[in-house]
Design a protein around this motif. Structure first.
Motif, PDB file in Angstrom:
ATOM      1  N   THR A   1       7.494 -11.506  51.203  1.00 33.96           N
ATOM      2  CA  THR A   1       5.662 -11.370  50.956  1.00 33.96           C
ATOM      3  C   THR A   1       5.292  -9.259  50.532  1.00 33.96           C
ATOM      4  OG1 THR A   1       5.257 -13.343  51.389  1.00 33.96           O
ATOM      5  CG2 THR A   1       3.726 -11.528  51.187  1.00 33.96           C
ATOM      6  N   PRO A   2       6.167  -9.124  49.421  1.00 34.92           N
ATOM      7  CA  PRO A   2       5.767  -7.563  49.075  1.00 34.92           C
ATOM      8  C   PRO A   2       4.383  -7.417  49.041  1.00 34.92           C
ATOM      9  CG  PRO A   2       6.610  -8.872  47.234  1.00 34.92           C
ATOM     10  CD  PRO A   2       6.144  -9.404  48.127  1.00 34.92           C
ATOM     11  N   ALA A   3       3.945  -5.692  49.289  1.00 38.19           N
ATOM     12  CA  ALA A   3       2.829  -5.226  48.582  1.00 38.19           C
ATOM     13  C   ALA A   3       2.819  -5.328  47.097  1.00 38.19           C
ATOM     14  CB  ALA A   3       2.580  -4.134  48.828  1.00 38.19           C
ATOM     15  N   VAL A   4       1.663  -5.765  46.442  1.00 41.89           N
ATOM     16  CA  VAL A   4       1.023  -5.631  44.976  1.00 41.89           C
ATOM     17  C   VAL A   4       1.844  -4.329  44.288  1.00 41.89           C
ATOM     18  CG1 VAL A   4      -0.133  -5.617  43.628  1.00 41.89           C
ATOM     19  CG2 VAL A   4      -0.613  -7.027  45.207  1.00 41.89           C
ATOM     20  N   ALA A   5       2.039  -3.430  45.539  1.00 42.68           N
ATOM     21  CA  ALA A   5       2.750  -1.958  44.090  1.00 42.68           C
ATOM     22  C   ALA A   5       3.740  -1.971  43.817  1.00 42.68           C
ATOM     23  CB  ALA A   5       1.994  -0.581  44.841  1.00 42.68           C
ATOM     24  N   GLN A   6       4.892  -2.411  45.253  1.00 45.00           N
ATOM     25  CA  GLN A   6       5.771  -2.798  45.647  1.00 45.00           C
ATOM     26  C   GLN A   6       6.967  -4.210  44.550  1.00 45.00           C
ATOM     27  OE1 GLN A   6       7.190  -4.033  49.278  1.00 45.00           O
ATOM     28  NE2 GLN A   6       9.319  -4.181  48.709  1.00 45.00           N
ATOM     29  N   LEU A   7       5.475  -4.857  44.730  1.00 51.34           N
ATOM     30  CA  LEU A   7       6.289  -5.940  43.542  1.00 51.34           C
ATOM     31  C   LEU A   7       5.865  -5.646  42.006  1.00 51.34           C
ATOM     32  CD1 LEU A   7       6.939  -8.740  42.871  1.00 51.34           C
ATOM     33  CD2 LEU A   7       4.275  -9.611  42.668  1.00 51.34           C
ATOM     34  N   MET A   8       5.517  -5.013  41.029  1.00 50.89           N
ATOM     35  CA  MET A   8       4.722  -4.026  40.035  1.00 50.89           C
ATOM     36  C   MET A   8       5.418  -3.725  40.100  1.00 50.89           C
ATOM     37  SD  MET A   8       1.956  -5.591  38.910  1.00 50.89           S
ATOM     38  CE  MET A   8       1.062  -4.840  37.542  1.00 50.89           C
ATOM     39  N   GLU A   9       6.481  -2.501  40.541  1.00 52.35           N
ATOM     40  CA  GLU A   9       7.741  -1.831  40.597  1.00 52.35           C
ATOM     41  C   GLU A   9       8.895  -2.604  40.222  1.00 52.35           C
ATOM     42  OE1 GLU A   9       8.012   0.572  43.384  1.00 52.35           O
ATOM     43  OE2 GLU A   9       5.885   2.546  43.203  1.00 52.35           O
TER      44      GLU A   9
END
Length: 348
Positions: free
Chosen positions: A323-331
Motif C-alpha cells: 500500500t504505497p503513496a500515490v507518488a511512490q506508486l507512479m514513480e
C-alpha cells in the motif's frame, strides 16, 4: 513519457485514475494529478451540490488538469453533467449511455470528452458522437468490464478508431503500462491499484485483503448491480447474486441511494416502477439491483467488512502486495515501464 493522451490532456505520464464510486475522492484525484497522471473524480454517489464542492476542493489541492465521470445510467446524471459543464472540468468521462450532448457541451468550453466503452460498436459510436478519447475496459477490470480480455479488446479497438485509447482492466504496474503501449493504447487507467494506496479513502481492511487475494478470487455476474460486474468473492457478494424479491427489496433499499444521489426517495422508487411499465421488467430489475447493491458496497468499502460486504476488485489484485503513496506508486510504474521497454527492445 510522450503519447497522444499526455499531449491531449497536458499530463506528464499516461496513467489515469478510474472514477470509482466512493473511492475516487478529491484527495485521491489530486494526489494522482500532482504525481503526473490524470485523476477522475467519481460522481455516482454525489449530489449536485456536493459534486460542485468536490470540484472546488480538487482545485484547492492541485493546479493540474483533472477529470470527472458521469455514469449516465444513474439517476440525476443530467443534472450532475451540467455541474461539470458550469465548472468547466477539463476532462469529462461518460459511460453507460449516449454522450453526444456531453461532447458538444464539453467542447464549447474547450474541455475533452472521454467515453468508457467495452466493445467495438460502442467505441465507434462514441467516436461518431465526438469523443476525444476512449477508456477501453477489458474483462479483468473491477466493476463493469467487457466480455473480452484487455489483451485482445484493446488492440482490436485501437486498430478500428482514429482517437486515442486508454486501456483499462488488468493494469497495475509498469509491465502493464509497457504492454498497453505495445498493444496500441496511449495510456492506462487503474482502479484497484489506486484503491490500494495511502491516499485512498477505503477501509484499511480492504487494502489488506487486496494484498493477499489472488487473480482467481473474484466473481463476474450481472446480478450484483444490474450490469455485468466483477467483485471479490465473499459471502456478501454471493448473497447479493442469489438475492430474491429484487423489486420489492429495492423499494426499501433505494432510500440510502436516493439520499446520496440527492433525489427524493419517492421519485427514485416511482422511477423503478415506471421502468417496469415503460421498458420492461428487465430494465427495472437492473436498476433495482443497483439500489440493492448500495448498502453491501458501502459496508465493504467504507466499513471494511470483507465477508458480508461487497468489494469491487479487479483480477489485478493478485499482483498487488503493498500500500504505497500515490507518488511512490507512479514513480515505480514509470520506472518499471521504461525498464521493460528497454529489455523488450534488446530481446527483439
Amino acid at each position: 513519457m510522450n503519447t497522444k493522451i499526455t499531449r491531449m490532456l497536458g499530463i506528464q505520464y499516461p496513467i489515469v485514475l478510474s472514477g470509482m464510486t466512493g473511492i475516487s475522492t478529491p484527495e485521491l484525484v489530486a494526489a494522482v494529478c500532482n504525481a503526473g497522471g490524470l485523476g477522475i473524480l467519481a460522481t455516482g454517489d454525489l449530489s449536485p451540490d456536493s459534486l460542485r464542492e468536490s470540484i472546488r476542493k480538487i482545485r484547492e489541492l492541485t493546479d493540474k488538469p483533472f477529470g470527472a465521470n458521469v455514469p449516465l445510467l444513474i439517476p440525476g446524471a443530467d443534472e450532475k453533467a451540467h455541474v461539470l459543464f458550469e465548472e468547466k472540468v477539463p476532462a469529462v468521462n461518460y459511460s453507460l449511455g449516449k454522450g453526444d450532448w456531453i461532447c458538444q457541451k464539453v467542447h464549447e468550453y474547450g474541455g475533452k470528452a472521454i467515453a468508457t466503452v467495452v466493445n467495438l460498436r460502442h467505441a465507434q459510436a462514441a467516436e461518431r458522437d465526438g469523443a476525444d478519447a476512449l477508456i477501453v475496459t477489458g474483462h479483468e477490470a473491477a466493476a463493469h468490464g467487457g466480455e473480452a480480455a484487455s489483451l485482445v479488446l484493446v488492440p482490436s479497438i485501437a486498430d478500428s478508431v482514429g482517437i486515442p485509447v486508454i486501456a483499462a482492466g488488468g493494469f497495475g504496474d509498469g509491465r502493464g503500462l509497457a504492454a498497453a503501449l505495445a498493444l496500441g493504447a496511449d495510456a492506462i487507467a487503474m482502479g484497484t491499484r489506486f484503491m490500494n494506496t495511502l491516499e485512498s479513502p477505503v477501509h484499511s481492511a480492504v487494502k489488506e485483503v487486496s494484498c493477499v487475494k489472488t487473480v482467481h478470487d473474484t466473481l463476474y455476474s450481472d446480478k450484483v448491480d444490474g450490469i455485468p460486474c466483477r467483485v471479490m468473492q465473499s459471502k456478501g457478494a454471493t448473497r447479493l447474486i442469489k438475492g430474491r424479491f429484487i423489486l420489492i427489496r429495492a423499494l426499501w433499499t433505494s432510500r440510502a441511494a436516493a439520499k446520496s444521489y440527492g433525489l427524493p426517495w419517492l421519485k427514485l422508487a416511482a422511477g423503478i416502477l415506471l421502468l417496469a411499465v415503460a421498458k420492461g421488467i428487465g430494465k427495472a430489475v437492473a436498476l433495482a439491483r443497483l439500489a440493492n447493491a448500495w448498502g453491501p458496497m458501502q459496508q465493504g468499502m467504507e466499513y471494511g467488512d470483507t465477508e458480508n460486504g461487497v468489494l469491487m476488485l479487479g483480477q489485478v489484485t493478485g499482483l498487488i502486495e503493498d500500500t504505497p503513496a500515490v507518488a511512490q506508486l507512479m514513480e515505480r510504474i514509470v520506472s518499471q515501464a521504461r525498464e521493460c521497454s528497454a529489455a523488450l527492445a534488446e530481446k527483439v
